[in-house]
Design a protein around this motif. Structure first.
Motif, PDB file in Angstrom:
ATOM      1  N   GLY A 531       0.886  -1.289  -0.173  1.00  0.00           N
ATOM      2  CA  GLY A 531       0.202  -0.258   0.288  1.00  0.00           C
ATOM      3  C   GLY A 531       1.019   1.314   0.041  1.00  0.00           C
ATOM      4  O   GLY A 531       0.523   2.425   0.188  1.00  0.00           O
ATOM      5  N   LYS A 532       2.068   1.001  -0.231  1.00  0.00           N
ATOM      6  CA  LYS A 532       3.096   2.424  -0.275  1.00  0.00           C
ATOM      7  C   LYS A 532       3.169   2.765  -1.708  1.00  0.00           C
ATOM      8  O   LYS A 532       3.086   2.004  -2.803  1.00  0.00           O
ATOM      9  N   LYS A 533       3.241   4.031  -1.764  1.00  0.00           N
ATOM     10  CA  LYS A 533       3.435   4.959  -3.010  1.00  0.00           C
ATOM     11  C   LYS A 533       4.763   4.167  -3.770  1.00  0.00           C
ATOM     12  O   LYS A 533       5.627   4.286  -3.176  1.00  0.00           O
ATOM     13  N   MET A 534       4.646   4.273  -5.225  1.00  0.00           N
ATOM     14  CA  MET A 534       5.885   3.631  -5.813  1.00  0.00           C
ATOM     15  C   MET A 534       6.500   4.877  -5.963  1.00  0.00           C
ATOM     16  O   MET A 534       6.274   6.073  -6.392  1.00  0.00           O
ATOM     17  N   SER A 535       7.949   4.558  -5.684  1.00  0.00           N
ATOM     18  CA  SER A 535       8.993   5.587  -5.738  1.00  0.00           C
ATOM     19  C   SER A 535      10.200   4.958  -6.135  1.00  0.00           C
ATOM     20  O   SER A 535      10.673   4.184  -5.623  1.00  0.00           O
ATOM     21  N   LYS A 536      11.063   5.652  -7.026  1.00  0.00           N
ATOM     22  CA  LYS A 536      12.259   5.339  -7.299  1.00  0.00           C
ATOM     23  C   LYS A 536      13.265   5.049  -6.182  1.00  0.00           C
ATOM     24  O   LYS A 536      13.954   4.186  -6.081  1.00  0.00           O
ATOM     25  N   SER A 537      13.122   6.283  -5.224  1.00  0.00           N
ATOM     26  CA  SER A 537      14.029   6.129  -4.116  1.00  0.00           C
ATOM     27  C   SER A 537      13.565   5.131  -3.153  1.00  0.00           C
ATOM     28  O   SER A 537      14.570   4.851  -2.413  1.00  0.00           O
ATOM     29  N   TRP A 538      12.436   4.751  -3.095  1.00  0.00           N
ATOM     30  CA  TRP A 538      12.020   3.566  -2.248  1.00  0.00           C
ATOM     31  C   TRP A 538      12.481   2.293  -3.076  1.00  0.00           C
ATOM     32  O   TRP A 538      12.238   1.137  -2.398  1.00  0.00           O
ATOM     33  N   GLY A 539      12.663   2.211  -4.290  1.00  0.00           N
ATOM     34  CA  GLY A 539      13.105   0.800  -4.969  1.00  0.00           C
ATOM     35  C   GLY A 539      11.983   0.085  -5.164  1.00  0.00           C
ATOM     36  O   GLY A 539      12.227  -1.196  -5.278  1.00  0.00           O
ATOM     37  N   ASN A 540      10.655   0.422  -5.380  1.00  0.00           N
ATOM     38  CA  ASN A 540       9.515  -0.412  -5.314  1.00  0.00           C
ATOM     39  C   ASN A 540       8.754  -0.017  -6.677  1.00  0.00           C
ATOM     40  O   ASN A 540       7.549  -0.440  -6.939  1.00  0.00           O
ATOM     41  N   VAL A 541       9.284   0.512  -7.648  1.00  0.00           N
ATOM     42  CA  VAL A 541       8.686   0.933  -8.746  1.00  0.00           C
ATOM     43  C   VAL A 541       8.718  -0.297  -9.913  1.00  0.00           C
ATOM     44  O   VAL A 541       9.756  -0.866  -9.790  1.00  0.00           O
ATOM     45  N   ILE A 542       7.813  -0.627 -10.354  1.00  0.00           N
ATOM     46  CA  ILE A 542       7.555  -1.579 -11.387  1.00  0.00           C
ATOM     47  C   ILE A 542       7.153  -1.096 -12.927  1.00  0.00           C
ATOM     48  O   ILE A 542       6.382  -0.166 -12.944  1.00  0.00           O
ATOM     49  N   ASP A 543       8.213  -1.207 -13.587  1.00  0.00           N
ATOM     50  CA  ASP A 543       8.273  -0.512 -15.168  1.00  0.00           C
ATOM     51  C   ASP A 543       7.323  -1.110 -15.879  1.00  0.00           C
ATOM     52  O   ASP A 543       7.275  -2.376 -16.221  1.00  0.00           O
ATOM     53  N   PRO A 544       6.080  -0.538 -16.304  1.00  0.00           N
ATOM     54  CA  PRO A 544       5.034  -1.408 -17.241  1.00  0.00           C
ATOM     55  C   PRO A 544       5.612  -1.872 -18.676  1.00  0.00           C
ATOM     56  O   PRO A 544       5.170  -2.788 -18.932  1.00  0.00           O
ATOM     57  N   LEU A 545       6.521  -1.148 -19.028  1.00  0.00           N
ATOM     58  CA  LEU A 545       7.224  -1.591 -20.385  1.00  0.00           C
ATOM     59  C   LEU A 545       7.869  -2.981 -20.081  1.00  0.00           C
ATOM     60  O   LEU A 545       8.146  -3.748 -21.027  1.00  0.00           O
ATOM     61  N   GLU A 546       8.919  -2.988 -18.892  1.00  0.00           N
ATOM     62  CA  GLU A 546       9.214  -4.081 -18.658  1.00  0.00           C
ATOM     63  C   GLU A 546       8.407  -5.426 -18.477  1.00  0.00           C
ATOM     64  O   GLU A 546       8.810  -6.594 -18.934  1.00  0.00           O
TER      65      GLU A 546
END
Length: 882
Positions: A531-546
């Protein structure tokens, strides 16, 4: 005759091939001769235009998956479905990107000049601006790209000018010196709703202002959170009801450091309980102080440069400047430290207290904003807001989820005038010209010499507010405008309800005399599994293109839709959920391959014919129930429920049950029975593919293209399935549910006693219900039983289960060694009883209960219940072996 599907589904080989075919064939245009359906009205969506600086992120992917689901659904229902794409020029964001590029070259925009800098941005837009739209194609977005718009294309530029000029002529736009929100980093005004507020720990400084009526001994103490702004103070204010300061009314006091004498005024705005009840008034740097200053006709002194540094140019006397020598040119926060230091040195800093305050930040760059007195253009909001409020109150516009109605209405009734000018170069330049004291506002430049156009541009949202009708050619009365306005649905994120949605409603009602859309669906925000906002600084981003590269666009789309737990609730995304959706795509592929391979070269039809067995009647009933419910859920914007229904039907009913039962006849010798069951399989497959298409367009198109004897060019123009009420058979569903429950019971007994799945077993059924031989035959086949008989008493040495009012007994003789199995089960039971004893002791221990966290105690109680249930189950198994 069918063309065989490949053994493994490879999205990479399928998706781009089909998208190219769809786009080149013109299938995304609204004037499609949809098969089998009579003409229907239009259904229109305009895309929330992504910024040209943007790259596809999960928020875009979710939002556009929902839009595409709706547009494909309506297209299949025969509507003239139009989804208008486009991009936003994104004033501040785009200018910042290009300025960073220039910085790498050692240049600034000022080095180029306005005209050359704007040319540079257009060059950048030409090279990179289409990136996001290409990425939307990869997602499967079925937009009519022939109608693609850009918020700064020639037509929309004309619309923006008309927007401004007409409102100006109606007296709804004015220019004035007002307190606005200023971003020192971007050096531009921003509107109230572009300011995000954060509560932060700060300080409250108590400062003594000496020299009342020239006496250094008399003074007044004020409290402030921004001591640096005192350089621009022009009064002290007290509440007229505050008896403490009654004797000071109308007198003057000396402004510390500066030495200027300023009046003490009384004003009802002042809160007697804040600080000392006396407040400094800085009209040029605080919105409330500005109002006090206006009421008392106070001077307004600006002490900040556009980039947030101290300026003393508006201090009129040299002695004032001498008192703050060395501060000019300092950054505002550095100046704060220096001023506090000097106040302390002069004995004027009384005390400092910790204080929590709400601080405004620029929503784009997170810079602390400054209230700033500046000449700007404003829209009078109240007259426009009244219609927009009524549109929602009267139900002309439906907000989904409905909970947004209250917030929308609250916000719309508390609006300040909208500052629409921005101190940028990239954007729609304001069509106003100045010559001395003269001002000219018009769509074209005035004739004559000496006119200078206003250098400012419009707030990006000023042009975006026109989007639902400017994309169709307004202000011209085009055929598209007549046909497609108002649009039907706006799908957008709830975080721009005030930035954009409300402003579109106001603009649409004012210029078009009708709402811009009938429904607004606020989609969820995409967060991580916690439930945490996705952020590059938190390392939890999932790239839709990948994700699309690895699992395919269909898997990503279905993941999103299936995770919508309720209208507007946040989506919690994880790699595991995407894998589940990819597995679902594989399941669809494999069952389709099975059905189509079974058809072989036979002339089979999807029309159901011949005598139907129980399983046939059941699956056709479930199919038609699913059609009804999926259609109802989409119409109700319950997209997650629709996806879950399809998942459960395809995997849990069609694949796991019907296909397995169908194999009995498919692998038999009765050709008539084979053809009949194949017809049912095809009927279910074809209608299921149609239901799935808006959710998973690529895989459904690939499978559809392989179905025999099709004149259809594409599944997207096939008719949406309609439920056949005659095929809904509650009795068949009830009887089949009994059968499935019996099979589950047998399978559970196999698992409990470690009976190999391939081993055939003998089953006895004891039931008061009438059970026909066909039922027992089917149970034998799908339960992998060697023998089933009906008795009225329990056989010896057997395991039992109760299912649908029947007692089911599985003969264990010869399948398990009674002594070894008894020893194994006894050992497991004793181990559990030992654990239970320990848990019970802990729960009876007062010390444990008093010291342990409540959740730990609750966890122990849950374990106690689970172990007790397992012990009881083991006792029943041991009894079966007796």
């Amino acid at each position: 005759m069918t063309e065989e599907l490949a053994k493994v589904y490879n999205p990479a080989e399928v998706e781009q091939k089909w998208y190219k075919y769809w786009e080149e064939s013109g299938f995304f245009k609204p004037n499609q001769p949809t098969n089998k359906l009579t003409d229907k009205p239009t259904f229109t969506i305009v895309i929330p235009p992504p910024n040209i600086t943007g790259s596809l992120h999960m928020g875009h992917a979710l939002n556009n998956s929902i839009q595409d689901l709706l547009i494909r659904y309506k297209r299949m229902q025969g509507f003239q479905a139009l989804w208008v794409p486009g991009t936003d020029h994104a004033g501040i964001a785009t200018q910042n990107v290009v300025e960073r590029e220039l910085k790498k070259e050692g240049k600034t925009k000022d080095d180029l000049g306005r005209e050359k800098f704007i040319e540079r941005i257009w060059d950048w837009k030409k090279e990179y601006g289409g990136r996001i739209t290409q990425q939307l194609r990869r997602l499967g977005a079925s937009c009519d790209w022939s109608r693609e718009r850009f918020t700064m294309d020639e037509g929309l530029n004309r619309a923006v000018k008309r927007h401004f000029v007409q409102l100006y002529k109606e007296g709804l736009i004015y220019r004035g010196k007002r307190i606005i929100n200023w971003c020192p980093k971007d050096r531009t005004a921003i509107s109230d709703i572009e300011v995000t507020h954060e509560t932060k720990k700060g300080s409250l400084w108590f400062i003594r202002y000496p020299g009342i009526e020239g006496s250094r001994d008399q003074g007044i103490i004020v409290a402030t959170t921004r001591p640096e702004t005192m350089l621009g103070d022009t009064a002290i204010a007290v509440n007229p009801k505050d008896e403490r300061y009654k004797h000071m009314w109308g007198k003057t006091v000396e402004l510390p450091l500066v030495g200027r004498h300023i009046p003490i005024v009384k004003d009802d705005f002042v809160e007697q309980t804040f600080g000392t009840g006396a407040v400094k008034v800085t009209p040029a740097h605080d919105p409330n102080d500005y109002e006090i200053g206006t009421r008392h006709n106070l001077p307004m002194i600006n002490i900040l440069t556009p980039d947030g540094k101290i300026t003393l140019k508006e201090l009129t006397e040299q002695r004032e400047k001498d008192g703050v020598a060395g501060i000019e040119g300092m950054d505002r926060f550095k100046a704060r430290e220096e001023i506090v230091k000097r106040l302390e040195e002069q004995g004027l800093l009384v005390k400092v207290e910790d204080y929590e305050t709400s601080i405004g930040h620029c929503y784009r760059c997170n810079t602390v904003i400054e209230p700033y007195l500046s000449d700007q253009w404003f829209v009078k909001i109240k007259p426009l807001a009244e219609q927009a409020i009524a549109a929602v109150e009267e139900g002309k516009i439906k907000l989904i989820p409905e909970r947004w109605n209250k917030l929308y209405l609250q916000w719309m009734t508390n609006l300040r005038d909208w500052c629409i000018s921005r101190q940028l170069w990239w954007g729609h330049q304001i069509p106003a010209w100045y010559r001395g004291e003269e001002i000219f506002v018009g769509e074209e430049a005035p004739k004559g010499d000496g006119w200078q156009q206003d250098p400012d541009v419009f707030d990006t949202w000023f042009s975006s507010a026109l989007w639902p009708f400017s994309v169709f050619g307004w202000p011209e009365e085009t055929e598209d405008l007549k046909k497609f306005y108002p649009t039907d649905v706006l799908v957008t994120s709830y975080d721009i309800i005030f930035f954009w949605v409300a402003r579109m409603i106001m603009a649409g009602l004012h210029f078009m005399k009708d709402v811009p859309f009938r429904t607004v669906y606020f989609n969820a925000l995409v967060k991580d599994i916690h439930g945490k906002k996705m952020s590059k600084s938190w390392g939890n981003v999932i790239d839709p293109l990948e994700v699309i590269d690895k699992a395919g666009a269909d898997a990503l789309r279905f993941t999103f839709i299936a995770l919508i737990a309720g209208q507007g609730q946040d989506v919690k995304l994880s790699e595991d959920k995407i894998t589940e959706a990819r597995n679902f795509a594989n399941k669809i592929w494999n069952v389709s391959r099975f059905v189509l391979m079974g058809a072989g070269n036979r002339d089979v039809q999807s029309q159901v014919s011949g005598e139907l067995e129980l399983a046939d009647r059941w699956i056709l009933s479930r199919l038609n129930q699913t059609i009804k419910k999926v259609t109802k859920d989409i119409d109700s914007y319950e997209f997650g429920e629709a996806a879950k229904l399809l998942y459960d039907f395809i995997w849990g009913e069609f694949c796991d049950w019907y296909v397995e039962i169908a194999k009995i006849r498919l692998y038999g010798q009765d050709e008539k029975a084979k053809a009949a069951v194949q017809n049912v399989l095809l009927e279910v497959l074809e209608k299921t593919l149609k239901l799935l298409h808006p959710f998973m367009p690529f895989i459904t198109e690939e499978i559809w293209s392989r179905v025999a004897g099709r004149e259809s060019k594409t599944i997207m123009l096939e008719a949406w399935p309609e439920a056949d009420e005659k095929m809904i058979d509650p009795a068949a569903e009830d009887e089949m549910e009994h059968l499935m429950e019996a099979v589950r019971a047998v399978r559970n007994i196999r698992a409990e006693f470690n009976v190999p799945h391939g081993s055939e077993i003998e089953v006895t059924v004891v039931s008061k219900r009438k059970i026909n031989d066909r039922y027992l035959k089917t149970l034998t086949k799908i339960g992998k039983l060697s023998f089933v008989e009906k008795l009225d008493k329990k056989p010896a040495q057997s395991a039992s289960a109760v299912a649908s009012g029947m007692e089911i007994y599985v003969a264990l003789a010869g399948l398990v060694d009674p002594e070894k199995e008894t020893a194994r089960l006894t050992k497991e039971k004793e181990k559990l009883e030992g654990e239970l004893k320990k848990i019970s002791a802990r729960l009876a221990d007062g010390n444990f209960l008093s010291r342990a966290k409540p959740e730990s105690v609750e966890n122990e109680k849950v374990r106690q219940q689970e172990f007790s249930t397992k012990v009881k189950m083991l006792e029943e198994r041991l009894a079966s072996l007796g």
